[in-house]
Design an enzyme around this catalytic site. Structure first.
Site, PDB file in Angstrom:
ATOM      1  N   ASP A  22       0.829  -1.213   0.000  1.00  0.00           N
ATOM      2  CA  ASP A  22       0.000   0.000   0.000  1.00  0.00           C
ATOM      3  C   ASP A  22       0.862   1.262   0.000  1.00  0.00           C
ATOM      4  O   ASP A  22       1.993   1.249   0.495  1.00  0.00           O
ATOM      5  CB  ASP A  22      -0.924  -0.026   1.234  1.00  0.00           C
ATOM      6  CG  ASP A  22      -2.102   0.915   1.089  1.00  0.00           C
ATOM      7  OD1 ASP A  22      -2.384   1.365  -0.050  1.00  0.00           O
ATOM      8  OD2 ASP A  22      -2.742   1.208   2.118  1.00  0.00           O
ATOM      9  N   HIS A  39       2.726   3.654  -8.821  1.00  0.00           N
ATOM     10  CA  HIS A  39       2.563   2.234  -9.158  1.00  0.00           C
ATOM     11  C   HIS A  39       3.784   1.745  -9.936  1.00  0.00           C
ATOM     12  O   HIS A  39       4.279   0.649  -9.728  1.00  0.00           O
ATOM     13  CB  HIS A  39       1.293   2.019  -9.983  1.00  0.00           C
ATOM     14  CG  HIS A  39       0.036   2.375  -9.245  1.00  0.00           C
ATOM     15  ND1 HIS A  39      -0.201   1.966  -7.952  1.00  0.00           N
ATOM     16  CD2 HIS A  39      -1.065   3.106  -9.602  1.00  0.00           C
ATOM     17  CE1 HIS A  39      -1.385   2.419  -7.552  1.00  0.00           C
ATOM     18  NE2 HIS A  39      -1.925   3.125  -8.536  1.00  0.00           N
ATOM     19  N   LEU A 133      10.987 -20.415  -4.806  1.00  0.00           N
ATOM     20  CA  LEU A 133       9.945 -19.576  -4.203  1.00  0.00           C
ATOM     21  C   LEU A 133       8.634 -19.646  -4.993  1.00  0.00           C
ATOM     22  O   LEU A 133       8.632 -19.577  -6.218  1.00  0.00           O
ATOM     23  CB  LEU A 133      10.434 -18.107  -4.178  1.00  0.00           C
ATOM     24  CG  LEU A 133       9.415 -17.068  -3.703  1.00  0.00           C
ATOM     25  CD1 LEU A 133       9.148 -17.186  -2.211  1.00  0.00           C
ATOM     26  CD2 LEU A 133       9.894 -15.648  -4.020  1.00  0.00           C
TER      27      LEU A 133
HETATM   28  C1  IPE Z   1      -5.442  -2.790  -0.496  1.00  0.00           C
HETATM   29  O1  IPE Z   1      -5.067  -1.450  -0.614  1.00  0.00           O
HETATM   30  C2  IPE Z   1      -5.332  -3.468  -1.825  1.00  0.00           C
HETATM   31  C3  IPE Z   1      -3.997  -3.569  -2.384  1.00  0.00           C
HETATM   32  C4  IPE Z   1      -2.876  -3.193  -1.828  1.00  0.00           C
HETATM   33  C5  IPE Z   1      -3.940  -4.158  -3.680  1.00  0.00           C
HETATM   34  P1  IPE Z   1      -6.155  -0.306  -0.767  1.00  0.00           P
HETATM   35  O2  IPE Z   1      -5.423   0.972  -0.822  1.00  0.00           O
HETATM   36  O3  IPE Z   1      -7.060  -0.608  -1.903  1.00  0.00           O
HETATM   37  O4  IPE Z   1      -6.984  -0.454   0.579  1.00  0.00           O
HETATM   38  P2  IPE Z   1      -7.888   0.591   1.357  1.00  0.00           P
HETATM   39  O5  IPE Z   1      -8.838   1.163   0.359  1.00  0.00           O
HETATM   40  O6  IPE Z   1      -6.986   1.628   1.898  1.00  0.00           O
HETATM   41  O7  IPE Z   1      -8.547  -0.203   2.418  1.00  0.00           O
HETATM   42  C1  IPE Z   2      -1.397   0.291  -3.447  1.00  0.00           C
HETATM   43  O1  IPE Z   2      -1.213   1.669  -3.429  1.00  0.00           O
HETATM   44  C2  IPE Z   2      -1.569  -0.245  -4.838  1.00  0.00           C
HETATM   45  C3  IPE Z   2      -2.941  -0.634  -5.176  1.00  0.00           C
HETATM   46  C4  IPE Z   2      -3.968  -0.651  -4.369  1.00  0.00           C
HETATM   47  C5  IPE Z   2      -3.165  -1.075  -6.541  1.00  0.00           C
HETATM   48  P1  IPE Z   2      -2.424   2.669  -3.425  1.00  0.00           P
HETATM   49  O2  IPE Z   2      -2.757   2.988  -4.842  1.00  0.00           O
HETATM   50  O3  IPE Z   2      -3.547   2.156  -2.625  1.00  0.00           O
HETATM   51  O4  IPE Z   2      -1.775   3.941  -2.735  1.00  0.00           O
HETATM   52  P2  IPE Z   2      -2.467   4.892  -1.674  1.00  0.00           P
HETATM   53  O5  IPE Z   2      -2.961   4.051  -0.575  1.00  0.00           O
HETATM   54  O6  IPE Z   2      -3.572   5.599  -2.389  1.00  0.00           O
HETATM   55  O7  IPE Z   2      -1.375   5.811  -1.255  1.00  0.00           O
HETATM   56 MG    MG Z   3      -4.078   2.351  -0.665  1.00  0.00          MG
END
Ligand code: IPE
Ligand code: IPE
Ligand code: MG
Length: 248
Positions: A22, A39, A133
């Site tokens: 995240d 990303h 792995l």
């Molecule tokens: C969880 O992250 C999903 C992934 C890392 C793929 P999100 O950013 O989508 O989760 P929330 O919305 O903060 O719960």
């Molecule tokens: C995690 O990073 C990647 C995905 C959920 C695909 P986020 O895109 O959720 O990044 P934040 O949480 O908005 O910073």
């Molecule tokens: Mg996120």
């Protein structure tokens, strides 16, 4: 970093590590950049952590790359993520093979485009014989949906006379999950300071040790992985028992 690595007890490694990657969006926005930039940089962390786990001898690594809820993000971001996914799989399959890494996918693959599925199938096939792995990508994944899906399939098998309703137990349910071939994660890491599960491996994380860090995913490197493992190794996993029972 070498110092951290030395401290890790190789005999007590978690067999399975699961990571909620995240913070890509925030990482990018903090630098005045587009979320997709985050990303894009997150892929470098994936590479680094996969390598780190393979070097250590971790057997299973599950990466939460895209949740079913993430489909509701702006179209521009979803498309960008899918393109990045196809591109990354295409470029990295060779590296996976070189490092004896076997790819697996969990999630609702029907939601993924043909292009993504085709690329995934090719990579799954090309890495199928690898014995190092196990890299499990959670794509279009939802823990609740996985459970619903399992219950539906169990119900169908009961109706077809293949299974007896009264004999359905935890082990049966486990066998109907997408993760049926993997042991439960022992360590779950979430980056970027959020303290929630966000629909990840709801059944499988029942007794996982949870590790949260403020580090954003694009900044997460082997050093941070080692810190998480060291933290894990200092914990006492009691599974409902008393401390005396565990140490005695
Ligand atoms: C969880 O992250 C999903 C992934 C890392 C793929 P999100 O950013 O989508 O989760 P929330 O919305 O903060 O719960
Ligand atoms: C995690 O990073 C990647 C995905 C959920 C695909 P986020 O895109 O959720 O990044 P934040 O949480 O908005 O910073
Ligand atoms: Mg996120």
């Amino acid at each position: 970093m070498e110092d951290l690595l030395q401290q890790i007890d190789k005999e007590r490694l978690p067999r399975h590590i699961a990571i909620i990657m995240d913070g890509n969006g925030r990482w990018a926005q903090e630098q005045g950049q587009d979320r997709l930039f985050g990303h894009f940089h997150g892929v470098e962390s994936v590479r680094n952590i996969v390598e780190g786990c393979a070097e250590l001898g971790v057997e299973y690594l599950t990466l939460y790359a895209f949740s079913t809820e993430n489909w509701d993000r702006p179209e521009y971001e979803v498309n960008g993520l899918m393109e990045l996914l196809v591109d990354t799989i295409r470029k990295e399959t060779e590296t996976l093979n070189r490092n004896n890494i076997k790819l697996h996918v969990i999630g609702d693959r029907r939601m993924l485009s043909e292009a993504v599925n085709a690329e995934l199938n090719e990579s799954l096939e090309m890495t199928a014989a690898n014995t190092g792995l196990n890299l499990i990508m959670a794509l279009s994944y939802s823990g609740r949906w996985e459970l619903v899906n399992a219950v539906r399939n169990i119900a169908a098998d009961v109706a077809a006379g293949k299974l007896e309703a009264g004999k359905v137990d935890q082990a049966t349910l486990q066998q109907y999950l997408w993760t049926s071939h993997f042991p439960d994660p022992e360590l779950m890491i979430r980056t970027s300071g959020e303290y929630r599960i966000s629909n990840f491996l709801l059944f499988q994380l029942a007794y996982a040790e949870l590790y949260f860090t403020n580090t954003r995913w694009p900044d997460f490197r082997k050093k941070h992985l080692y810190e998480a493992i060291l933290d894990f190794q200092q914990r006492e996993r009691r599974f409902g028992k008393t401390s005396a029972q565990i140490s005695g």
